[in-house]
Design an enzyme around this catalytic site. Structure first.
Site, PDB file in Angstrom:
ATOM      1  N   SER A 292       0.808  -1.224   0.000  1.00 14.89           N
ATOM      2  CA  SER A 292       0.000   0.000   0.000  1.00 14.89           C
ATOM      3  C   SER A 292       0.839   1.272   0.000  1.00 14.89           C
ATOM      4  O   SER A 292       0.339   2.338   0.321  1.00 14.89           O
ATOM      5  CB  SER A 292      -0.923   0.001   1.211  1.00 14.89           C
ATOM      6  OG  SER A 292      -0.159  -0.170   2.372  1.00 14.89           O
TER       7      SER A 292
ATOM      8  N   THR B 278      -0.745   3.375   5.411  1.00 11.29           N
ATOM      9  CA  THR B 278       0.225   4.400   5.018  1.00 11.29           C
ATOM     10  C   THR B 278       1.456   4.193   5.864  1.00 11.29           C
ATOM     11  O   THR B 278       1.333   3.816   7.023  1.00 11.29           O
ATOM     12  CB  THR B 278      -0.340   5.799   5.374  1.00 11.29           C
ATOM     13  OG1 THR B 278      -1.596   5.950   4.733  1.00 11.29           O
ATOM     14  CG2 THR B 278       0.586   6.915   4.960  1.00 11.29           C
TER      15      THR B 278
ATOM     16  N   THR C 262       1.847   7.024   0.666  1.00 11.43           N
ATOM     17  CA  THR C 262       0.844   5.974   0.474  1.00 11.43           C
ATOM     18  C   THR C 262       0.433   5.867  -0.986  1.00 11.43           C
ATOM     19  O   THR C 262       0.525   6.843  -1.742  1.00 11.43           O
ATOM     20  CB  THR C 262      -0.408   6.268   1.320  1.00 11.43           C
ATOM     21  OG1 THR C 262      -1.296   5.153   1.266  1.00 11.43           O
ATOM     22  CG2 THR C 262      -1.150   7.508   0.836  1.00 11.43           C
TER      23      THR C 262
ATOM     24  N   ARG D 257      -9.422   9.917  -6.252  1.00 11.77           N
ATOM     25  CA  ARG D 257      -9.611   9.930  -4.796  1.00 11.77           C
ATOM     26  C   ARG D 257      -8.275  10.243  -4.107  1.00 11.77           C
ATOM     27  O   ARG D 257      -7.234   9.692  -4.444  1.00 11.77           O
ATOM     28  CB  ARG D 257     -10.133   8.567  -4.331  1.00 11.77           C
ATOM     29  CG  ARG D 257     -10.325   8.412  -2.814  1.00 11.77           C
ATOM     30  CD  ARG D 257      -9.121   7.807  -2.134  1.00 11.77           C
ATOM     31  NE  ARG D 257      -9.382   7.493  -0.713  1.00 11.77           N
ATOM     32  CZ  ARG D 257      -8.440   7.192   0.167  1.00 11.77           C
ATOM     33  NH1 ARG D 257      -7.173   7.160  -0.203  1.00 11.77           N
ATOM     34  NH2 ARG D 257      -8.747   6.908   1.418  1.00 11.77           N
TER      35      ARG D 257
ATOM     36  N   THR E 185      -2.706   6.445  10.209  1.00 13.63           N
ATOM     37  CA  THR E 185      -2.722   5.469   9.122  1.00 13.63           C
ATOM     38  C   THR E 185      -4.044   4.725   9.168  1.00 13.63           C
ATOM     39  O   THR E 185      -4.691   4.657  10.207  1.00 13.63           O
ATOM     40  CB  THR E 185      -1.527   4.499   9.264  1.00 13.63           C
ATOM     41  OG1 THR E 185      -1.467   3.635   8.125  1.00 13.63           O
ATOM     42  CG2 THR E 185      -1.621   3.659  10.517  1.00 13.63           C
ATOM     43  N   GLY E 186      -4.429   4.182   8.020  1.00 17.94           N
ATOM     44  CA  GLY E 186      -5.703   3.460   7.978  1.00 17.94           C
ATOM     45  C   GLY E 186      -6.666   4.146   7.029  1.00 17.94           C
ATOM     46  O   GLY E 186      -6.275   4.680   5.991  1.00 17.94           O
TER      47      GLY E 186
HETATM   48  N1  GLY Z   1      -4.431   6.493   4.911  1.00 15.19           N
HETATM   49  C1  GLY Z   1      -4.183   6.527   3.529  1.00 15.19           C
HETATM   50  C2  GLY Z   1      -5.339   6.745   2.694  1.00 15.19           C
HETATM   51  O1  GLY Z   1      -6.467   6.568   3.137  1.00 15.19           O
HETATM   52  O2  GLY Z   1      -5.178   7.105   1.543  1.00 15.19           O
END
Ligand code: GLY
Length: 376
Positions: free
Chosen positions: A71, A211, A229, A239, A262-263
């Protein structure tokens, strides 16, 4: 302006989200070891700690190039059109910050962001023009989609039934089981792979997101943060999540503290999670108060979906660190003068919550991945 005024009582430190970041911060540690102090800063750069920024940038670059991390950077998964787009940011203070979003040709978002921060008066560049900016500053363009990511995209595309909202628009709660990031730890051959392909239903492609966020402090007490990320896998093209935005994926307030999240970017952005964490410190709260405040606000967003997760690391001005997660499965890497290590978060807001509603359990394929260990 608040200055980094805290005594150097904690020594230099780097901390990163997820166990895969241990190798990244280890690789950057040497850069931080050449600590900068005010008198050593380049002329005209009196507000920054260039060695600390180097360390943050190096750590993120390391993860960008790690094909085993699904990711971030080259190992990351593409959007629903099969194209990669990368986001990232770097920050020293509310006036020393920049992010870049939706890079499609350059692999190191933090490096592009650092150029934006150091060579322009702007704080956010996005899309084609961010890539063009990187070209103009001499950064090499490269193909971002790896063979594994292309194969994962093809599996996902073959299983989709219309819509362009990626994994969110067509999956049942059960099918979302594999999308919640769950860190298998460094002892696992799947280290760096936070998502569990096919755990929800036959043929499901791997998906999910996280991330790398890195917080650093040098011996002079300067703070800095960075994050990188590839965002939500199979996302709607265009997005952008929390990572390139100050206060969302990262925040630094000199003399107070720093945070990175993160998440699930949509949740993190909705509550300005990193800002909330640091602002809690600024108002006199403890590190634990800061984490609890973030998790309380996530909880207030209403029922979360099975794949939702938020992990946060917060550091105070003295270099003390705490981390928290909304659900189990989050790990944190630390490198300081005591060495490198991976550990579980200090706080899990819902420790019993594996993200699944009871109704979704029946018929699910058994998940063979190991549960994360507290100390790996
Ligand atoms: N936390 C990274 C994202 O949602 O793009």
């Amino acid at each position: 302006m608040l200055k980094a005024s805290c005594a150097s009582d904690r020594g230099p430190i780097l901390v990163g989200t997820w166990s895969f970041s241990l190798a990244a911060i280890e690789s950057a540690w040497t850069a931080l070891g050449g600590v900068s102090v005010s008198g050593d800063r380049p002329e005209g750069d009196s507000e920054s700690s260039s060695n600390l920024l180097d360390a943050i940038e190096l750590a993120c670059q390391y993860a960008d190039l790690d094909l085993g991390v699904d990711s971030v950077g080259l190992g990351g998964l593409p959007d629903s059109s099969g194209r990669m787009s990368l986001d990232g940011a770097i920050m020293e203070s509310p006036i020393r910050f920049a992010g870049v979003a939706a890079l499609r040709r350059h692999v190191h978002p933090v490096s592009v962001a650092r150029l934006v921060m150091e060579r322009t008066e702007h704080t956010l560049l996005c899309g084609d023009d961010a890539d063009v900016f990187a070209d103009r500053h001499g950064l090499a363009a490269r193909k971002l989609l790896s063979d594994d990511a292309k194969a994962a995209f093809e599996t996902w595309e073959a299983s989709r039934q219309g819509g362009d909202g990626g994994p969110l628009d067509q999956r049942t709660d059960g099918a979302l089981l594999g999308l919640r990031p769950l860190d298998p730890g460094l002892g696992s051959e799947k280290a760096g792979r936070l998502f569990r392909p096919n755990s929800g239903r036959e043929g499901a492609a791997p998906a999910g997101h996280d991330t790398i966020g890195v917080l650093g402090r040098d011996i002079a007490g300067n703070l800095a943060a960075g994050c990188s990320t590839s965002g939500l896998p199979f996302k709607v093209p265009g997005r952008v999540g929390d990572s390139p935005i100050a206060g969302h994926g990262l925040f630094v307030q000199p003399g107070v503290g720093s945070a990175t999240a993160t998440g699930t970017g949509e949740l993190i952005s909705g509550i300005c999670a990193s800002f909330v964490a640091v602002e809690t410190l600024r108002r006199g709260g403890t590190l634990l108060d800061a984490l609890q405040e973030v998790m309380r606000r996530i909880d207030e967003l209403g029922p979360l979906r099975p794949h939702h997760q938020v992990g946060v690391i917060v550091m105070d001005a003295a270099g003390n660190v705490a981390s928290g997660a909304f659900r189990p499965g989050f790990l944190v890497a630390t490198r300081d003068e005591g060495g490198g290590r991976v550990s579980g978060p200090d706080l899990v807001h819902r420790p019993e919550d594996d993200g699944l509603p009871e109704s979704a359990r029946e018929g699910l394929a058994k998940n063979d991945d190991p549960e994360p260990k507290d100390d790996v």
